[in-house]
Design a protein around this motif. Structure first.
Motif, PDB file in Angstrom:
ATOM      1  N   TYR A  36     -41.712 -90.562  61.679  1.00 14.20           N
ATOM      2  CA  TYR A  36     -40.750 -90.083  60.693  1.00 14.20           C
ATOM      3  C   TYR A  36     -40.351 -91.250  59.796  1.00 14.20           C
ATOM      4  CZ  TYR A  36     -39.924 -85.619  63.052  1.00 14.20           C
ATOM      5  OH  TYR A  36     -40.069 -84.364  63.591  1.00 14.20           O
ATOM      6  N   PHE A 101     -36.863 -90.753  70.620  1.00 12.20           N
ATOM      7  CA  PHE A 101     -37.073 -91.610  69.465  1.00 12.20           C
ATOM      8  C   PHE A 101     -36.941 -93.086  69.809  1.00 12.20           C
ATOM      9  CE2 PHE A 101     -37.285 -88.935  65.660  1.00 12.20           C
ATOM     10  CZ  PHE A 101     -36.945 -87.701  66.177  1.00 12.20           C
TER      11      PHE A 101
ATOM     12  N   ALA B  31     -35.490 -72.896  66.790  1.00 11.75           N
ATOM     13  CA  ALA B  31     -35.137 -74.085  67.571  1.00 11.75           C
ATOM     14  C   ALA B  31     -34.145 -74.939  66.795  1.00 11.75           C
ATOM     15  CB  ALA B  31     -36.381 -74.905  67.898  1.00 11.75           C
ATOM     16  N   TYR B  33     -31.676 -78.594  67.235  1.00  7.31           N
ATOM     17  CA  TYR B  33     -31.398 -79.809  68.010  1.00  7.31           C
ATOM     18  C   TYR B  33     -30.182 -80.536  67.421  1.00  7.31           C
ATOM     19  CZ  TYR B  33     -36.392 -79.441  69.303  1.00  7.31           C
ATOM     20  OH  TYR B  33     -37.620 -79.011  69.727  1.00  7.31           O
ATOM     21  N   TYR B  35     -28.724 -84.506  67.549  1.00  8.41           N
ATOM     22  CA  TYR B  35     -28.954 -85.896  67.930  1.00  8.41           C
ATOM     23  C   TYR B  35     -27.776 -86.736  67.444  1.00  8.41           C
ATOM     24  CZ  TYR B  35     -33.880 -85.169  69.139  1.00  8.41           C
ATOM     25  OH  TYR B  35     -35.043 -84.758  69.729  1.00  8.41           O
ATOM     26  N   LEU B  43     -32.305 -92.477  67.835  1.00  3.54           N
ATOM     27  CA  LEU B  43     -31.696 -91.157  67.894  1.00  3.54           C
ATOM     28  C   LEU B  43     -31.562 -90.744  69.359  1.00  3.54           C
ATOM     29  CD1 LEU B  43     -32.782 -91.197  64.898  1.00  3.54           C
ATOM     30  CD2 LEU B  43     -32.965 -88.719  65.135  1.00  3.54           C
ATOM     31  N   PHE B  45     -30.810 -87.866  71.979  1.00  2.00           N
ATOM     32  CA  PHE B  45     -30.816 -86.416  72.143  1.00  2.00           C
ATOM     33  C   PHE B  45     -29.513 -85.958  72.773  1.00  2.00           C
ATOM     34  CE2 PHE B  45     -32.294 -82.234  73.051  1.00  2.00           C
ATOM     35  CZ  PHE B  45     -31.882 -81.935  74.341  1.00  2.00           C
ATOM     36  N   TYR B  48     -30.281 -78.919  72.859  1.00  2.00           N
ATOM     37  CA  TYR B  48     -31.360 -78.163  72.228  1.00  2.00           C
ATOM     38  C   TYR B  48     -31.155 -76.684  72.486  1.00  2.00           C
ATOM     39  CZ  TYR B  48     -36.043 -76.002  72.368  1.00  2.00           C
ATOM     40  OH  TYR B  48     -37.125 -75.164  72.223  1.00  2.00           O
ATOM     41  N   GLN B  50     -33.037 -72.864  71.847  1.00  2.67           N
ATOM     42  CA  GLN B  50     -34.279 -72.167  71.505  1.00  2.67           C
ATOM     43  C   GLN B  50     -34.029 -70.674  71.644  1.00  2.67           C
ATOM     44  OE1 GLN B  50     -37.466 -72.866  70.233  1.00  2.67           O
ATOM     45  NE2 GLN B  50     -37.440 -70.639  70.233  1.00  2.67           N
ATOM     46  N   ASP B  56     -30.573 -76.454  76.454  1.00  5.62           N
ATOM     47  CA  ASP B  56     -30.813 -77.673  77.237  1.00  5.62           C
ATOM     48  C   ASP B  56     -29.701 -78.652  76.889  1.00  5.62           C
ATOM     49  OD1 ASP B  56     -33.613 -80.063  77.449  1.00  5.62           O
ATOM     50  OD2 ASP B  56     -31.594 -80.105  78.279  1.00  5.62           O
ATOM     51  N   LEU B  91     -26.765 -85.888  63.809  1.00  2.00           N
ATOM     52  CA  LEU B  91     -27.847 -85.253  63.065  1.00  2.00           C
ATOM     53  C   LEU B  91     -28.242 -83.940  63.723  1.00  2.00           C
ATOM     54  CD1 LEU B  91     -30.019 -88.437  62.520  1.00  2.00           C
ATOM     55  CD2 LEU B  91     -29.053 -87.069  60.680  1.00  2.00           C
ATOM     56  N   LEU B 102     -39.819 -81.478  63.089  1.00  2.00           N
ATOM     57  CA  LEU B 102     -38.381 -81.271  63.000  1.00  2.00           C
ATOM     58  C   LEU B 102     -37.918 -81.485  61.558  1.00  2.00           C
ATOM     59  CD1 LEU B 102     -37.053 -83.177  66.148  1.00  2.00           C
ATOM     60  CD2 LEU B 102     -37.672 -80.766  65.922  1.00  2.00           C
ATOM     61  N   PHE B 104     -34.645 -82.275  59.510  1.00  2.00           N
ATOM     62  CA  PHE B 104     -33.306 -82.803  59.744  1.00  2.00           C
ATOM     63  C   PHE B 104     -32.372 -82.533  58.568  1.00  2.00           C
ATOM     64  CE2 PHE B 104     -33.348 -85.384  63.592  1.00  2.00           C
ATOM     65  CZ  PHE B 104     -34.698 -85.525  63.853  1.00  2.00           C
ATOM     66  N   GLY B 105     -31.096 -82.364  58.899  1.00  2.00           N
ATOM     67  CA  GLY B 105     -30.067 -82.395  57.880  1.00  2.00           C
ATOM     68  C   GLY B 105     -29.719 -83.842  57.560  1.00  2.00           C
TER      69      GLY B 105
END
Lengths: 111, 113
Positions: A36, A101, B31, B33, B35, B43, B45, B48, B50, B56, B91, B102, B104-105
């Motif tokens: 990324y 990551f 999905a 996520y 972070y 990042l 986690f 999550y 789904q 998760d 994020l 993925l 991301f915003g």
């Protein structure tokens, strides 16, 4: 313990000076490795997915390669607009849908 | 919208207050996520979702953190009794089911004074 390590932490290049970023991983079972790009104040933007050793992907001045222990992101003749933080991530076979990551390499390309 | 939308973009709060961070994923992405990105850290986690499956939650750092996703779309991350170590960029990312990419915003930057 599963680990993703990126090096160097920071890299300064002259415009046109090619180089490589490294992502080494020690994981129990690799399902995929991802690169990324993240610009300041933005979310990461997807570049590549690699699944198996020997695989290569290219996009403009970037080429990603994968071995059984590491991945390289090669940058050929970089331009100032390539300046960003490059993140690698792994997805494992035994941890569902999590992506792990690395801490990233901050690349600065000087005109 | 065209991309993942997060709000607020910046939030400054006092230690001990509760905060809510919102994520509106790309339409059709099942999905989602969350972070956390701290200065100099990768990042991390958090959680999550789904579809309609149980989330998760294995990455949530403490019971002060919780998240929900309503109607399979918008998600809210709630941090109760905020601490200074909660200061970070949060994020949100979405993808198609079992997708590899993925989206991301731009993140919500939280500062706890």
């Amino acid at each position: 313990e599963d680990q993703v390590t990126q090096s160097p932490e920071a890299l300064r290049l002259q415009e046109g000076e090619s180089s490589s970023l490294n992502c080494s991983y020690t994981v129990s079972g690799l399902r995929g490795l991802f690169w990324y790009r993240q610009d300041p104040g933005k979310g990461p933007e997807f570049l590549f997915t690699l699944y198996s050793a020997g695989e290569e992907k290219e996009k403009e001045r970037l080429k990603a390669t994968l071995t059984k222990k590491e991945s390289f992101l090669h940058i050929t003749a970089p331009k100032p607009e390539d300046s960003a933080t490059y993140l690698c991530a792994v997805r494992l076979t035994n941890t569902g849908n999590q992506f792990y990551f690395g801490t990233g390499t901050s690349l600065t390309v000087i005109p | 919208g065209a991309g993942v939308s997060q709000s607020p973009s910046n939030k400054v709060t006092e230690k001990g207050k509760d905060v809510e961070l919102r994520c509106d994923p790309i339409s059709g992405h099942t999905a989602l996520y969350w972070y956390r990105q701290s200065l100099g850290q990768g990042l991390e986690f958090l959680i999550y979702f789904q579809g309609n499956s149980a989330p998760d939650k294995s990455g949530l750092p403490s019971d002060r953190f919780s998240a929900e996703r309503t109607g399979g779309s918008v998600s809210t991350l709630t941090i109760q009794r905020t601490q200074q170590e909660d200061s970070a960029v949060y994020l949100c990312a979405s993808s198609i089911a079992w997708g590899e990419e993925l989206f991301f915003g731009e993140g919500s930057r939280l500062t706890v004074l």
